[in-house]
Design a protein around this motif. Structure first.
Motif, PDB file in Angstrom:
ATOM      1  N   ARG A 148       0.836  -1.198   0.000  1.00 39.09           N
ATOM      2  CA  ARG A 148       0.000   0.000   0.000  1.00 39.09           C
ATOM      3  C   ARG A 148       0.869   1.246   0.000  1.00 39.09           C
ATOM      4  O   ARG A 148       1.817   1.371   0.791  1.00 39.09           O
ATOM      5  CB  ARG A 148      -0.922   0.011   1.215  1.00 39.09           C
ATOM      6  CG  ARG A 148      -1.853   1.224   1.241  1.00 39.09           C
ATOM      7  CD  ARG A 148      -2.801   1.176   2.403  1.00 39.09           C
ATOM      8  NE  ARG A 148      -2.093   1.171   3.682  1.00 39.09           N
ATOM      9  CZ  ARG A 148      -2.643   0.792   4.827  1.00 39.09           C
ATOM     10  NH1 ARG A 148      -3.883   0.363   4.839  1.00 39.09           N
ATOM     11  NH2 ARG A 148      -1.944   0.800   5.942  1.00 39.09           N
ATOM     12  N   LEU A 149       0.537   2.162  -0.868  1.00 41.58           N
ATOM     13  CA  LEU A 149       1.259   3.421  -0.970  1.00 41.58           C
ATOM     14  C   LEU A 149       0.688   4.428   0.011  1.00 41.58           C
ATOM     15  O   LEU A 149      -0.485   4.336   0.404  1.00 41.58           O
ATOM     16  CB  LEU A 149       1.173   3.957  -2.394  1.00 41.58           C
ATOM     17  CG  LEU A 149       1.713   3.019  -3.495  1.00 41.58           C
ATOM     18  CD1 LEU A 149       1.508   3.650  -4.863  1.00 41.58           C
ATOM     19  CD2 LEU A 149       3.170   2.679  -3.258  1.00 41.58           C
ATOM     20  N   PRO A 150       1.478   5.395   0.430  1.00 33.87           N
ATOM     21  CA  PRO A 150       0.979   6.416   1.375  1.00 33.87           C
ATOM     22  C   PRO A 150      -0.206   7.175   0.790  1.00 33.87           C
ATOM     23  O   PRO A 150      -0.153   7.668  -0.340  1.00 33.87           O
ATOM     24  CB  PRO A 150       2.193   7.331   1.580  1.00 33.87           C
ATOM     25  CG  PRO A 150       3.374   6.479   1.249  1.00 33.87           C
ATOM     26  CD  PRO A 150       2.921   5.554   0.158  1.00 33.87           C
ATOM     27  N   GLY A 151      -1.274   7.236   1.566  1.00 31.30           N
ATOM     28  CA  GLY A 151      -2.462   7.960   1.145  1.00 31.30           C
ATOM     29  C   GLY A 151      -3.288   7.273   0.073  1.00 31.30           C
ATOM     30  O   GLY A 151      -4.227   7.883  -0.469  1.00 31.30           O
ATOM     31  N   GLU A 152      -2.991   6.029  -0.247  1.00 32.25           N
ATOM     32  CA  GLU A 152      -3.704   5.326  -1.318  1.00 32.25           C
ATOM     33  C   GLU A 152      -5.063   4.859  -0.818  1.00 32.25           C
ATOM     34  O   GLU A 152      -5.195   4.328   0.286  1.00 32.25           O
ATOM     35  CB  GLU A 152      -2.876   4.137  -1.803  1.00 32.25           C
ATOM     36  CG  GLU A 152      -3.463   3.431  -3.016  1.00 32.25           C
ATOM     37  CD  GLU A 152      -2.547   2.320  -3.519  1.00 32.25           C
ATOM     38  OE1 GLU A 152      -2.612   2.009  -4.717  1.00 32.25           O
ATOM     39  OE2 GLU A 152      -1.773   1.766  -2.703  1.00 32.25           O
ATOM     40  N   SER A 153      -6.073   5.050  -1.629  1.00 34.14           N
ATOM     41  CA  SER A 153      -7.428   4.631  -1.271  1.00 34.14           C
ATOM     42  C   SER A 153      -7.608   3.143  -1.557  1.00 34.14           C
ATOM     43  O   SER A 153      -6.832   2.533  -2.305  1.00 34.14           O
ATOM     44  CB  SER A 153      -8.459   5.446  -2.049  1.00 34.14           C
ATOM     45  OG  SER A 153      -8.326   5.204  -3.448  1.00 34.14           O
TER      46      SER A 153
END
Length: 310
Positions: free
Chosen positions: A287-292
Motif C-alpha cells: 500500500r502506498l501512502p495515502g492510497e485509497s
C-alpha cells in the motif's frame, strides 16, 4: 474436505464389517438352534459382505459395486425373514427403504422402493391390507426426508462457509470481504499493509495430465508451504483457480519481501511425485501512502492478472 471423505469411508468400512459379523453370527445361531435349512443363505451372504467390505478397504473404483452387493444382501435377508415374522414383520418393513436410501442416490432409491413395495407387502402378509400399504409408503417418505435434509443443510453450509472447498484457504468472496476490512483497519491505525500474489501454473494442467488427485496434492502442498511461512494473523485466500492472495496486515515492504523469499524457498524444496517441484510466481503489492482502497484493489487485480499471464 479430504478428512471428511476419509472419515466417511472409514464409517462405511466399519458398517460393512459389522454387517459381516452379524450375518456370520446369525448363521452360527441358526446352526446352534438346529435350523439347518436357514443356514446356507446367511453364511453365503456373510462372504458376500466380506467381499464388499474388502472393496471398501482397498478404496478401489468399485465402491458403487460394493454398495450394490450390500443392498442385495439386505434384500435377500429381508426376503428370507419376512415370511417367518407374522404380525411382528411390520416392525421390519422400514428396513428395506432405509437400506435403499442409505446405499443409493435419493431419486433411484425412491423409485426402487416404490417398485419393490408389492413384493415386500406380499412377503409379510398375503392379504394386502390397506393400512399395511399406507404404513410402508409413510415409512418410505419419512426415510427419504433424512438425506433430503442432509443435502439442504450441506448446501446451506457450503453457501455460508468462508473456506474454499478444495484447499485450506479462504474462498474468493470471503477473501475480498476480509481484505477490504483489514485494509480499512490498518489504514485507520496507520499500519503498513501488503498482499502477496501467488500464481501456480501447474494447477492448470495437473488434472488433465495426472488426474484430480495430483491437482489436490498440489493444492494441499501449496497451502501447507504458505501457511508455514506466514504468521498467525496473516490469511491466505484463493482468488481464482490458480492464483492466491496472502494478506499481510501490519507488514512493511521489507517484511513482505522476507515472507516472499521464505515462501519461494519453501516451494522450491517441495517436490511431488507426479508434478515434481512446485513452481509458483510470487509478487507483492504494498500500500502506498495515502492510497485509497479502490486504487489499491485495482493495482492488486492488475498485478494478479499480469502474473497469471506472464
Amino acid at each position: 474436505m479430504a478428512d471428511d471423505n476419509q472419515n466417511h469411508a472409514l464409517r462405511l468400512v466399519v458398517a460393512y464389517a459389522i454387517a459381516t459379523l452379524l450375518l456370520g453370527g446369525y448363521a452360527i445361531w441358526r446352526y446352534l438352534m438346529g435350523d439347518y435349512r436357514r443356514i446356507l443363505l446367511p453364511a453365503s451372504l456373510a462372504l458376500v459382505m466380506l467381499v464388499a467390505c474388502l472393496m471398501r478397504v482397498s478404496r478401489a473404483s468399485q465402491t458403487r459395486l460394493s454398495a450394490y452387493l450390500a443392498l442385495i444382501v439386505g434384500y435377500l435377508m429381508l426376503a428370507l425373514e419376512l415370511p417367518w415374522l407374522n404380525e411382528t414383520g411390520i416392525m421390519w418393513l422400514g428396513f428395506a427403504p432405509l437400506l435403499t436410501v442409505l446405499l443409493l442416490p435419493l431419486a433411484s432409491a425412491m423409485l426402487l422402493n416404490l417398485l419393490l413395495a408389492p413384493a415386500w407387502l406380499l412377503l409379510i402378509d398375503n392379504r394386502l391390507d390397506v393400512h399395511l400399504a399406507l404404513s410402508y409408503i409413510a415409512m418410505t417418505l419419512v426415510v427419504a426426508l433424512v438425506p433430503w435434509e442432509q443435502r439442504r443443510q450441506q448446501a446451506l453450509l457450503d453457501a455460508t462457509n468462508p473456506r474454499d472447498p478444495h484447499c485450506n484457504a479462504l474462498a474468493r468472496e470471503a477473501l475480498h470481504e476480509l481484505l477490504a476490512s483489514e485494509y480499512q483497519r490498518t489504514q485507520f491505525l496507520g499500519q503498513p499493509f501488503a498482499v502477496l500474489t501467488l500464481h501456480l501454473p501447474q494447477l492448470e494442467m495437473a488434472s488433465e495430465q495426472f488426474g484430480n488427485r495430483a491437482r489436490q496434492s498440489l493444492l494441499d502442498a501449496l497451502c501447507l508451504a504458505i501457511n508455514r511461512c506466514s504468521r498467525r494473523h496473516d490469511f491466505l485466500g484463493r482468488q481464482s483457480a490458480s492464483t492466491f492472495w496472502l494478506v499481510l496486515p501490519d507488514t512493511s515492504q521489507s517484511g513482505a519481501q522476507m515472507v516472499q523469499q521464505r515462501i519461494e524457498q519453501a516451494l522450491e524444496t517441495t517436490v511431488l511425485v507426479d508434478t515434481g517441484p512446485l513452481r509458483a510466481s510470487v509478487a507483492h503489492c504494498q500500500r502506498l501512502p495515502g492510497e485509497s482502497w479502490p486504487r489499491f484493489e485495482q493495482r492488486l487485480l492488475a498485478m494478479t492478472r499480469h502474473l497469471s499471464e506472464s
